[in-house]
Design a protein around this motif. Sequence first.
Motif, short mmCIF file in Angstrom:
data_model
loop_
_atom_site.label_atom_id
_atom_site.label_comp_id
_atom_site.label_asym_id
_atom_site.label_seq_id
_atom_site.Cartn_x
_atom_site.Cartn_y
_atom_site.Cartn_z
N UNK A 224 -4.02 5.34 1.27
CA UNK A 224 -4.12 3.88 1.36
C UNK A 224 -3.69 3.20 0.08
N UNK A 225 -4.09 3.75 -1.05
CA UNK A 225 -3.72 3.16 -2.34
C UNK A 225 -2.22 3.29 -2.57
N UNK A 226 -1.64 4.41 -2.17
CA UNK A 226 -0.20 4.60 -2.30
C UNK A 226 0.55 3.52 -1.51
N UNK A 227 0.06 3.23 -0.31
CA UNK A 227 0.68 2.18 0.51
C UNK A 227 0.57 0.82 -0.18
N UNK A 228 -0.61 0.50 -0.70
CA UNK A 228 -0.83 -0.79 -1.36
C UNK A 228 0.07 -0.90 -2.59
N UNK A 229 0.17 0.19 -3.37
CA UNK A 229 1.02 0.18 -4.56
C UNK A 229 2.49 -0.02 -4.19
N UNK A 230 2.93 0.67 -3.14
CA UNK A 230 4.32 0.54 -2.69
C UNK A 230 4.60 -0.88 -2.19
N UNK A 231 3.66 -1.45 -1.46
CA UNK A 231 3.83 -2.82 -0.96
C UNK A 231 3.89 -3.82 -2.12
N UNK A 232 3.05 -3.63 -3.11
CA UNK A 232 3.05 -4.52 -4.28
C UNK A 232 4.37 -4.41 -5.04
N UNK A 233 4.87 -3.19 -5.19
CA UNK A 233 6.15 -2.98 -5.86
C UNK A 233 7.28 -3.65 -5.08
N UNK A 234 7.27 -3.49 -3.77
CA UNK A 234 8.28 -4.11 -2.91
C UNK A 234 8.26 -5.63 -3.10
N UNK A 235 7.08 -6.23 -3.05
CA UNK A 235 6.97 -7.68 -3.17
C UNK A 235 7.44 -8.15 -4.55
N UNK A 236 7.13 -7.39 -5.58
CA UNK A 236 7.55 -7.76 -6.92
C UNK A 236 9.07 -7.72 -7.03
N UNK A 237 9.67 -6.66 -6.49
CA UNK A 237 11.13 -6.50 -6.57
C UNK A 237 11.87 -7.56 -5.76
N UNK A 238 11.31 -7.97 -4.65
CA UNK A 238 12.03 -8.85 -3.73
C UNK A 238 11.41 -10.24 -3.59
N UNK A 239 10.51 -10.62 -4.50
CA UNK A 239 9.87 -11.92 -4.36
C UNK A 239 10.89 -13.05 -4.42
N UNK A 240 11.96 -12.88 -5.19
CA UNK A 240 12.98 -13.93 -5.26
C UNK A 240 13.68 -14.11 -3.91
N UNK A 241 13.85 -13.04 -3.16
CA UNK A 241 14.48 -13.14 -1.84
C UNK A 241 13.57 -13.92 -0.89
N UNK A 242 12.28 -13.61 -0.93
CA UNK A 242 11.34 -14.32 -0.07
C UNK A 242 11.26 -15.79 -0.47
N UNK A 243 11.26 -16.06 -1.77
CA UNK A 243 11.19 -17.44 -2.23
C UNK A 243 12.43 -18.22 -1.80
N UNK A 244 13.60 -17.58 -1.91
CA UNK A 244 14.84 -18.26 -1.48
C UNK A 244 14.83 -18.53 0.03
N UNK A 245 14.32 -17.57 0.79
CA UNK A 245 14.33 -17.69 2.24
C UNK A 245 13.24 -18.61 2.77
N UNK A 246 12.04 -18.46 2.24
CA UNK A 246 10.89 -19.15 2.82
C UNK A 246 10.28 -20.20 1.91
N UNK A 247 10.70 -20.26 0.68
CA UNK A 247 10.14 -21.23 -0.25
C UNK A 247 8.88 -20.70 -0.90
N UNK A 248 8.49 -21.35 -1.99
CA UNK A 248 7.30 -20.89 -2.71
C UNK A 248 6.00 -21.21 -1.99
N UNK A 249 6.06 -22.13 -1.02
CA UNK A 249 4.85 -22.50 -0.28
C UNK A 249 5.15 -22.47 1.21
#
Length: 90
Positions: free
Chosen positions: A45-70
Amino acid sequence: MAKTQLNVRVDEATAEAARERALQRGVSMNRYIEELVLKDAGEVGQTFVDAAADFMKRYEHVFAEEFGPEPGVGRGRAATPAREGQPGAT
């Protein structure tokens, strides 16, 4: 919580190692095995959470560009966060 009985077969060396480890920890063999399984499940479970956090950190700019900061702020209206290595990046 109700208990369920499991019967497993292991070689004698593994059984002896389990007995010794349980004795060293001062717990029953049942408790020792239960702790191992719970620890293993927690690590997965912790491995999954760590991987998800890493994914979000690496791609947060993509999500922000697509969906906005809010919520509700869509394409093209979001400010692009500074990327690593650029001025203003943390």
